[in-house]
Design a protein around this motif. Structure first.
Motif, PDB file in Angstrom:
ATOM      1  N   GLY A   1      -9.112  -4.745   4.011  1.00  0.00           N
ATOM      2  CA  GLY A   1      -8.849  -3.584   5.423  1.00  0.00           C
ATOM      3  C   GLY A   1      -7.351  -2.876   5.601  1.00  0.00           C
ATOM      4  N   VAL A   2      -6.494  -3.014   4.257  1.00  0.00           N
ATOM      5  CA  VAL A   2      -5.490  -2.449   4.784  1.00  0.00           C
ATOM      6  C   VAL A   2      -4.298  -1.919   2.720  1.00  0.00           C
ATOM      7  CG1 VAL A   2      -2.496  -3.562   4.865  1.00  0.00           C
ATOM      8  CG2 VAL A   2      -4.796  -3.821   6.087  1.00  0.00           C
ATOM      9  N   GLU A   3      -4.393  -0.855   2.966  1.00  0.00           N
ATOM     10  CA  GLU A   3      -4.392  -0.253   1.931  1.00  0.00           C
ATOM     11  C   GLU A   3      -2.357   0.064   2.581  1.00  0.00           C
ATOM     12  OE1 GLU A   3      -3.675   3.981  -0.676  1.00  0.00           O
ATOM     13  OE2 GLU A   3      -5.343   4.252   1.080  1.00  0.00           O
ATOM     14  N   ILE A   4      -1.511  -0.641   1.031  1.00  0.00           N
ATOM     15  CA  ILE A   4      -0.024  -0.721   0.622  1.00  0.00           C
ATOM     16  C   ILE A   4       0.233   0.836   0.208  1.00  0.00           C
ATOM     17  CG2 ILE A   4       2.231  -1.454   0.507  1.00  0.00           C
ATOM     18  CD1 ILE A   4       0.888  -3.626   0.995  1.00  0.00           C
ATOM     19  N   VAL A   5       0.506   1.882   1.377  1.00  0.00           N
ATOM     20  CA  VAL A   5       0.923   2.903   0.676  1.00  0.00           C
ATOM     21  C   VAL A   5       2.141   3.433   0.208  1.00  0.00           C
ATOM     22  CG1 VAL A   5      -0.857   4.702   2.638  1.00  0.00           C
ATOM     23  CG2 VAL A   5       1.208   3.832   3.448  1.00  0.00           C
ATOM     24  N   ALA A   6       3.550   2.988   0.754  1.00  0.00           N
ATOM     25  CA  ALA A   6       4.590   2.950   0.196  1.00  0.00           C
ATOM     26  C   ALA A   6       5.621   1.452   0.436  1.00  0.00           C
ATOM     27  CB  ALA A   6       5.523   4.420   1.106  1.00  0.00           C
ATOM     28  N   VAL A   7       6.436   1.440  -0.238  1.00  0.00           N
ATOM     29  CA  VAL A   7       6.947   0.237  -0.030  1.00  0.00           C
ATOM     30  C   VAL A   7       8.911   0.738  -0.066  1.00  0.00           C
ATOM     31  CG1 VAL A   7       8.638  -2.038  -0.786  1.00  0.00           C
ATOM     32  CG2 VAL A   7       5.573  -1.518  -0.922  1.00  0.00           C
ATOM     33  N   GLY A   8       9.951   0.489   1.347  1.00  0.00           N
ATOM     34  CA  GLY A   8      10.455   1.166   1.047  1.00  0.00           C
ATOM     35  C   GLY A   8      11.618  -0.071   1.027  1.00  0.00           C
TER      36      GLY A   8
ATOM     37  N   ALA B   1       2.920  -1.750  -9.338  1.00  0.00           N
ATOM     38  CA  ALA B   1       1.295  -2.070  -9.206  1.00  0.00           C
ATOM     39  C   ALA B   1       0.732  -0.587  -8.547  1.00  0.00           C
ATOM     40  CB  ALA B   1       1.069  -2.743  -7.236  1.00  0.00           C
ATOM     41  N   GLY B   2       2.141   0.396  -8.996  1.00  0.00           N
ATOM     42  CA  GLY B   2       1.500   2.344  -9.065  1.00  0.00           C
ATOM     43  C   GLY B   2       1.608   2.192  -7.302  1.00  0.00           C
ATOM     44  N   VAL B   3       2.584   1.493  -6.676  1.00  0.00           N
ATOM     45  CA  VAL B   3       3.257   1.762  -5.176  1.00  0.00           C
ATOM     46  C   VAL B   3       4.080   2.239  -4.870  1.00  0.00           C
ATOM     47  CG1 VAL B   3       3.097   0.660  -2.709  1.00  0.00           C
ATOM     48  CG2 VAL B   3       1.404  -0.042  -4.464  1.00  0.00           C
ATOM     49  N   PRO B   4       3.880   3.923  -4.236  1.00  0.00           N
ATOM     50  CA  PRO B   4       5.099   4.704  -4.502  1.00  0.00           C
ATOM     51  C   PRO B   4       6.434   3.582  -3.808  1.00  0.00           C
ATOM     52  CG  PRO B   4       3.576   5.852  -3.482  1.00  0.00           C
ATOM     53  CD  PRO B   4       3.090   4.360  -3.498  1.00  0.00           C
ATOM     54  N   THR B   5       7.583   3.617  -3.920  1.00  0.00           N
ATOM     55  CA  THR B   5       8.752   3.531  -3.147  1.00  0.00           C
ATOM     56  C   THR B   5       9.672   4.492  -2.692  1.00  0.00           C
ATOM     57  OG1 THR B   5       9.865   3.107  -5.190  1.00  0.00           O
ATOM     58  CG2 THR B   5       8.316   1.308  -5.329  1.00  0.00           C
ATOM     59  N   PHE B   6      11.141   4.372  -1.824  1.00  0.00           N
ATOM     60  CA  PHE B   6      11.237   4.817  -1.800  1.00  0.00           C
ATOM     61  C   PHE B   6      12.544   3.695  -1.672  1.00  0.00           C
ATOM     62  CE2 PHE B   6       9.522   4.662   2.182  1.00  0.00           C
ATOM     63  CZ  PHE B   6      10.104   4.321   2.750  1.00  0.00           C
TER      64      PHE B   6
ATOM     65  N   VAL C   1       9.877   6.609   5.897  1.00  0.00           N
ATOM     66  CA  VAL C   1       8.371   6.181   6.368  1.00  0.00           C
ATOM     67  C   VAL C   1       7.285   7.022   6.845  1.00  0.00           C
ATOM     68  CG1 VAL C   1       7.359   4.175   7.960  1.00  0.00           C
ATOM     69  CG2 VAL C   1       9.435   4.212   7.034  1.00  0.00           C
ATOM     70  N   ALA C   2       7.601   7.856   8.116  1.00  0.00           N
ATOM     71  CA  ALA C   2       6.428   8.820   8.731  1.00  0.00           C
ATOM     72  C   ALA C   2       5.500  10.009   7.703  1.00  0.00           C
ATOM     73  CB  ALA C   2       7.301   9.372   9.870  1.00  0.00           C
ATOM     74  N   ALA C   3       6.643  10.168   6.330  1.00  0.00           N
ATOM     75  CA  ALA C   3       6.413  11.291   5.445  1.00  0.00           C
ATOM     76  C   ALA C   3       4.685  10.505   4.425  1.00  0.00           C
ATOM     77  CB  ALA C   3       7.136  11.416   4.161  1.00  0.00           C
TER      78      ALA C   3
END
Length: 202
Positions: free
Chosen positions: A31-38, A52-57, A78-80
């Motif tokens: 039920g949770v998708e990790i959309v980015a890691v900062g 894992a194919g997750v966008p990072t910043f 984060v808001a982006a």
């Protein structure tokens, strides 16, 4: 299947909590998708996310003229990604006014003691020195204080005879990670709101 809850995870290190969350999120039923890691520094957790194919910043404090400027830029980054939840998984920086203004009430952190006992960066050491028989980990909603936010969940970890700080810290880490994964999933699937000092599911 309803749309998964969108989560951004913030890290400062190796990312063992991040790895557990990424693993759990591979199951559509979580039920949770990790959309980015900062991150606030270059760390192995960023490579883990990228694999894992997750966008990072990365937003380093020293790249900004002030702490406030860094906080504003972190907030924008984060808001982006339009998160429903923001999760600190070993993020070693305190969020500022701009960040809490944007994500207050949906920014989660985990602490390696049973709050309100032993806040701050030495939870296991302080618990051991005090001589408590039970300590543990606390998942909470971040506010402007140091580990003072509304408590989501707690897990108890016994202090054993012969424990040193490392042994106790490692045992707490395991329980803390399991709790984080379980409750992020629950909050994501069921939704929640903060009422006074309570987190209400649904």
């Amino acid at each position: 299947m309803p749309n998964p809850t969108r989560a951004v995870v913030l890290i400062s290190g190796g990312g063992s909590n991040l790895a557990a969350l990424l693993d759990a999120a591979r199951d559509p039923g979580y039920g949770v998708e990790i959309v980015a890691v900062g991150a606030d520094r270059d760390c192995t957790g960023l490579a883990l996310a990228a694999q894992a194919g997750v966008p990072t910043f990365m937003e380093r404090v020293k790249d900004h003229p002030s702490r406030e400027a860094w906080d504003s830029e972190l907030t924008a980054q984060v808001a982006a990604h339009q998160p429903d939840l923001v999760i600190s998984a070993g993020f070693l920086k305190l969020a500022g006014e701009a960040f809490l203004g944007e994500f207050g009430g949906r920014y989660l952190n985990t602490h390696n003691a049973l709050l309100p006992a032993f806040p701050g960066i030495h939870g296991p050491r302080d618990a051991l020195e005090y001589g408590v028989k039970i300590t543990g980990a606390t998942l909470f909603v971040v506010d402007a204080g140091i580990d003072t936010g509304v408590i989501v969940a707690q897990v108890a970890v016994p202090v054993l005879d012969g424990d040193d700080v490392d042994a106790l810290t490692e045992r707490i880490k395991v329980a803390e990670r399991d709790q984080l994964v379980e409750w992020v999933g629950r909050l994501g699937r069921e939704g929640f709101r903060v009422e006074g000092r309570r987190v209400v599911l649904g």
